[in-house]
Each structure stands twice: as C-alpha cells, then as structure tokens.
Motif scaffolding. Structure first.
Motif, PDB file in Angstrom:
ATOM      1  N   TYR A 101      -8.539  18.289   2.681  1.00  0.00           N
ATOM      2  CA  TYR A 101      -9.012  17.456   3.763  1.00  0.00           C
ATOM      3  C   TYR A 101      -9.769  18.354   4.722  1.00  0.00           C
ATOM      4  O   TYR A 101      -9.347  19.489   4.927  1.00  0.00           O
ATOM      5  CB  TYR A 101      -7.813  16.793   4.436  1.00  0.00           C
TER       6      TYR A 101
ATOM      7  N   ALA B 257      -2.170  -1.326  -3.041  1.00  0.00           N
ATOM      8  CA  ALA B 257      -0.809  -1.560  -3.535  1.00  0.00           C
ATOM      9  C   ALA B 257      -0.038  -0.250  -3.453  1.00  0.00           C
ATOM     10  O   ALA B 257      -0.637   0.835  -3.424  1.00  0.00           O
ATOM     11  CB  ALA B 257      -0.815  -2.068  -4.972  1.00  0.00           C
TER      12      ALA B 257
ATOM     13  N   ALA C 156       2.254   9.874  -3.379  1.00  0.00           N
ATOM     14  CA  ALA C 156       1.053   9.028  -3.525  1.00  0.00           C
ATOM     15  C   ALA C 156       0.092   9.562  -4.587  1.00  0.00           C
ATOM     16  O   ALA C 156      -0.581   8.796  -5.262  1.00  0.00           O
ATOM     17  CB  ALA C 156       0.334   8.910  -2.186  1.00  0.00           C
ATOM     18  N   GLN C 157       0.026  10.894  -4.714  1.00  0.00           N
ATOM     19  CA  GLN C 157      -0.944  11.503  -5.628  1.00  0.00           C
ATOM     20  C   GLN C 157      -0.285  11.991  -6.914  1.00  0.00           C
ATOM     21  O   GLN C 157      -0.919  12.711  -7.682  1.00  0.00           O
ATOM     22  CB  GLN C 157      -1.641  12.685  -4.920  1.00  0.00           C
TER      23      GLN C 157
ATOM     24  N   SER D  80       1.291   5.480  -3.990  1.00  0.00           N
ATOM     25  CA  SER D  80       0.121   4.655  -3.676  1.00  0.00           C
ATOM     26  C   SER D  80      -0.599   4.309  -4.967  1.00  0.00           C
ATOM     27  O   SER D  80      -0.706   5.152  -5.865  1.00  0.00           O
ATOM     28  CB  SER D  80      -0.842   5.432  -2.772  1.00  0.00           C
TER      29      SER D  80
ATOM     30  N   LEU E 283       5.333   4.437   2.480  1.00  0.00           N
ATOM     31  CA  LEU E 283       5.871   5.528   3.306  1.00  0.00           C
ATOM     32  C   LEU E 283       6.672   4.971   4.475  1.00  0.00           C
ATOM     33  O   LEU E 283       7.777   5.441   4.773  1.00  0.00           O
ATOM     34  CB  LEU E 283       4.728   6.400   3.844  1.00  0.00           C
TER      35      LEU E 283
ATOM     36  N   SER F  88      -2.592  17.013   4.566  1.00  0.00           N
ATOM     37  CA  SER F  88      -2.357  15.834   3.735  1.00  0.00           C
ATOM     38  C   SER F  88      -3.234  14.723   4.257  1.00  0.00           C
ATOM     39  O   SER F  88      -3.985  14.899   5.232  1.00  0.00           O
ATOM     40  CB  SER F  88      -0.881  15.415   3.827  1.00  0.00           C
ATOM     41  N   PHE F  89      -3.131  13.553   3.618  1.00  0.00           N
ATOM     42  CA  PHE F  89      -3.766  12.367   4.160  1.00  0.00           C
ATOM     43  C   PHE F  89      -3.012  11.954   5.420  1.00  0.00           C
ATOM     44  O   PHE F  89      -1.804  12.144   5.535  1.00  0.00           O
ATOM     45  CB  PHE F  89      -3.770  11.249   3.099  1.00  0.00           C
TER      46      PHE F  89
ATOM     47  N   ALA G 182      -1.774   9.326   6.589  1.00  0.00           N
ATOM     48  CA  ALA G 182      -0.589   8.446   6.538  1.00  0.00           C
ATOM     49  C   ALA G 182       0.728   9.210   6.465  1.00  0.00           C
ATOM     50  O   ALA G 182       1.768   8.690   6.873  1.00  0.00           O
ATOM     51  CB  ALA G 182      -0.698   7.489   5.354  1.00  0.00           C
ATOM     52  N   SER G 183       0.701  10.440   5.941  1.00  0.00           N
ATOM     53  CA  SER G 183       1.949  11.215   5.847  1.00  0.00           C
ATOM     54  C   SER G 183       2.567  11.388   7.233  1.00  0.00           C
ATOM     55  O   SER G 183       3.782  11.361   7.375  1.00  0.00           O
ATOM     56  CB  SER G 183       1.698  12.587   5.215  1.00  0.00           C
TER      57      SER G 183
ATOM     58  N   TYR H 255      -3.757   2.978  -4.629  1.00  0.00           N
ATOM     59  CA  TYR H 255      -5.136   2.893  -4.152  1.00  0.00           C
ATOM     60  C   TYR H 255      -6.065   3.169  -5.349  1.00  0.00           C
ATOM     61  O   TYR H 255      -5.720   3.988  -6.213  1.00  0.00           O
ATOM     62  CB  TYR H 255      -5.313   3.947  -3.049  1.00  0.00           C
TER      63      TYR H 255
ATOM     64  N   VAL I  76       4.806  16.490   0.634  1.00  0.00           N
ATOM     65  CA  VAL I  76       3.771  15.724  -0.074  1.00  0.00           C
ATOM     66  C   VAL I  76       3.493  16.460  -1.384  1.00  0.00           C
ATOM     67  O   VAL I  76       3.334  17.683  -1.376  1.00  0.00           O
ATOM     68  CB  VAL I  76       2.485  15.654   0.776  1.00  0.00           C
TER      69      VAL I  76
ATOM     70  N   THR J 123       0.643   3.530   2.232  1.00  0.00           N
ATOM     71  CA  THR J 123       0.999   3.726   3.637  1.00  0.00           C
ATOM     72  C   THR J 123       2.239   2.895   3.979  1.00  0.00           C
ATOM     73  O   THR J 123       3.174   3.382   4.629  1.00  0.00           O
ATOM     74  CB  THR J 123      -0.191   3.318   4.529  1.00  0.00           C
TER      75      THR J 123
ATOM     76  N   SER K 170       0.853  -1.191   0.000  1.00  0.00           N
ATOM     77  CA  SER K 170       0.000   0.000   0.000  1.00  0.00           C
ATOM     78  C   SER K 170       0.890   1.244   0.000  1.00  0.00           C
ATOM     79  O   SER K 170       2.102   1.141   0.232  1.00  0.00           O
ATOM     80  CB  SER K 170      -0.905   0.045   1.246  1.00  0.00           C
TER      81      SER K 170
ATOM     82  N   ASP L  57       6.375  12.092  -0.403  1.00  0.00           N
ATOM     83  CA  ASP L  57       5.083  11.411  -0.432  1.00  0.00           C
ATOM     84  C   ASP L  57       4.492  11.726  -1.799  1.00  0.00           C
ATOM     85  O   ASP L  57       3.886  12.778  -2.016  1.00  0.00           O
ATOM     86  CB  ASP L  57       4.163  11.876   0.697  1.00  0.00           C
TER      87      ASP L  57
END
Ligand SMILES: *Cc1c(COP(=O)(O)O)cnc(C)c1O
Length: 377
Positions: free
Chosen positions: A321, A194, A159-160, A181, A60, A81-82, A84-85, A183, A131, A57, A55, A157
């Motif tokens: 967020y 993943a 992820a995005q 990520s 990271l 951020s999300f 998980a950061s 996701y 991030v 997460t 994932s 990070d």
C-alpha cells in the motif's frame, strides 16, 4: 494486472445456471445457496463454522464484535494493510494500537507486538489482529504462543489468504476467529461484495449469526445492536460454483510464482533481501507456510520510476500500500507520526505488485521480467 474474464469464460454456463436457480427459488438473502456454500467452505477450510456475510470489512467487524471488542478494549494490528484492518476495530468501538512489520514478509512482526505488550498501552490489549498479507500467513507459531501465554484473543484478517496454510492448518482455523473477503480481485471472488467469518467456537459462531441479522435470535426480538451484514443468494451461488475450482486456481498461482522466481533468477536481477540495493528482492515462502500468492510483490529502490516504465509498456502493476495506515488522514487520532513504524514506511516506498492470476501465461511473465531487466539496465 488481473484478467478476470479468463476465469469467467470457461465457467459461464455453470455460473448462469447457478444464478438462474436463485431466481427460480427467489431466495435472495442467505437461503439455500448461501447455506450450501457455508457448508462446503467450512469443510474446505477445516473449521467448524463458516458464516457468510456482505463483505470482508463486515466480516472483520463481525469477528471483532463477536470476540468482545468494544469500548475499553484495545487490539494490536499492523500499519501495513488495507484500511479495513484498522477501521473495523474502531467501528466495533475498540481502540487500535499498531506494531511494525517484518521486512522479509511484510506481515505483522511478533517481536514488535511483544514490545507493544510490554509498553504503556500493553495492559489494555485484549486481542491481536494479524493480517495474512499477500496470501501468506503471519507467523502463527509466534502469535499462537503469545496468545496462549498472555490470554489474548487472536483474530485473523484472512481476506487475502483463502487456502493459505501455516504448518498444515489453513488460514481461518488458526486463531479464535477469522475474516475473509470475496471482493472480485481476491483469490476466491464473488460477483460483487461478499465476505465470511470462520471459527471453531460454537459460542462465537452463534454470536456472529446473531450480529449479522440485527442482533436477533428470534425474529423481531433484538438482544443486541447488530447490523445487516448478510450474504445475498447470488453471491452464495457464484461462490458455491467456484469452490469446485479453487484448489486448481491456488495450485496455478503457485506455479506462476515459481515461474517468476525462475525467470528473475535467470535474468540475474534477484538479490538477497530484505532490502534492495540495485536489483530487486523477490518475495519468498516462509518454511512451514503455504503461500497462495494473492499478490507477487517485489521490492526495488526506484519503484515509482519502474512503475511508470511498465505502464508505458502497458504492463500492469500496483502498490499495496502506498501510505501506511498510521499516516492516513482518517487515522490521525491514533497518535502516530512519520517515523513511528520505519519498516512499514520503507516497504510503502519499495513494494511493487506484479501481474499474477491463475491463467497468467509464461510468455506474459517473460515480457514482465524482460521489461524490468531493461529498466534496471
Ligand atoms: C480486501 C481486504 C479487506 C476488506 O474486504 P472487502 O470485501 O473489500 O470489504 C480487509 N482486509 C484486507 C487485508 C483486504 O485485503
């Protein structure tokens, strides 16, 4: 907000064949398909190593642990951020210190980070975790300089931000090590959980591979406490197919973003930022960066009322967020309070993400813009 079926339908045959191959070979954990995806991902991103895991997460956590974050090590990151950061820093055993964001990009502000580094906690900081929020890289000209000058590790990070660039270098190859990520809602998406770690360092890559399999270099001999964070074969197979399409999808997202810009400008609703007054502030691409538009996020004053208005018309929107990380119950121990990060707190009240995905049509975008115009009038 996001219609994943429009991506799936044209790919159905290829994806089912790839999944069938995993069943045929019975390579369910890592294996051939994951290996192939790792190779093509590394080539695509222009990095020496790409290591699949379970994932974003976990990616990271692996990146932080491999980079030496643990007891007594402080990492600076963003409150916007999300979760998980920040939680990944704590899970690695490190301490998290936050710095405010730049209101124009919503990304971690290099100036705020430098203030933290000059402050009372500054000496224990060993790494910065910017991030690349919404698909646009954090200001890497500044972070690269800060990292070099102060000897700090830079952990992305990303992820995005699959395929986002800063001055021609792709996210994932900007810092010492990076986490992605896959996701299902991310730009590059799996059919489940993943993630991936990327780095140009042979040494960090070797540590990540060891940590993702219970700290084993040799089977059943454990050098460190790692964890089980492997990517499974089905996810590798799906992602390997999607590698053939991702450039086209990124291009299409950029077209969708340009159309929103044009439609909002034509409607007369767009205002200069960073803060909104009566209309909306549009997101923008910073000079030298290639935005991949994971989200198209506007700022507006009566955000919650606008969101309700859109919902009644069955127009999706999201708030990424609604509560900054320093105000989350789970992170009270960081010791911050209301007012600690005014830019992040203000953004949390004003941001609204509009529908964006590669297959979104112009008439659908016009419907979104018309509804916002109706609300604001
Ligand atoms: C999605 C995301 C993550 C976590 O990824 P998962 O695959 O859901 O674990 C971490 N950071 C950011 C910024 C994200 O958007």
């Amino acid at each position: 907000m996001l219609d994943l079926k429009r991506q799936y339908e044209p790919l159905q045959k290829e994806l089912l064949e790839a999944l069938g191959h995993v069943l045929q070979t019975q390579q369910f954990i890592l294996g051939e398909q994951v290996g192939r995806f790792e190779k093509s991902a590394a080539a695509h991103l222009g990095v020496a190593h790409a290591i699949g895991c379970s994932s974003g997460t976990d990616a990271l956590w692996l990146a932080l642990a491999a980079a030496g974050v643990g007891q007594g090590v402080t990492v600076v990151t963003t409150p916007f951020s999300f979760f998980a950061s920040v939680s990944s820093i704590l899970r690695a055993g490190g301490a998290a210190v936050l710095a405010d964001i730049d209101p124009a990009t919503f990304n971690l502000s290099p100036q705020s980070v430098e203030q933290v580094l000059e402050g009372p906690n500054g000496n224990s900081v060993r790494a910065i975790l910017p991030v690349h929020l919404y698909g646009q890289c954090a200001d890497w000209t500044a972070f690269g300089r800060i990292g070099r000058e102060r000897g700090l590790k830079l952990i992305e990070d990303a992820a995005q931000a699959w395929s986002a660039e800063w001055e021609g270098t792709k996210a994932g190859g900007l810092g010492d090590i990076a986490a992605f990520s896959f996701y299902p809602t991310k730009n590059m998406s799996a059919a489940g959980d993943a993630g991936m770690v990327t780095t140009n360092s042979d040494e960090l890559a070797e540590r990540v591979r060891m940590l993702r399999q219970h700290g084993m270099r040799r089977r059943y001999y454990h050098d460190e406490i790692g964890w089980n964070t492997r990517m499974d074969g089905f996810q590798g197979a799906i992602l390997d197919v999607k590698m053939r399409y991702i450039d086209g999808w990124s291009h299409a997202r950029r077209t969708v973003a340009r159309r929103y810009h044009a439609l909002f400008h034509a409607s007369g609703l767009a205002e200069a930022g960073p803060y909104p007054s009566h209309g909306i502030v549009l997101p923008h691409e910073v000079a030298g960066s290639r935005h991949v538009w994971h989200q198209y996020v506007i700022r507006t004053r009566r955000r919650d009322a606008l969101r309700d208005f859109l919902a009644i018309r069955q127009i999706g929107s999201e708030i990424y967020y609604p509560l900054p990380l320093h105000l989350q119950d789970a992170l009270k121990s960081l010791g911050y309070s209301d007012g600690s990060f005014p830019e992040a707190e203000r953004a949390a009240h004003e941001v609204l993400a509009l529908p964006i995905f590669p297959e979104l049509r112009e008439d659908e975008q016009q419907t979104v813009v018309n509804a916002i115009a109706e609300f604001l009038s």
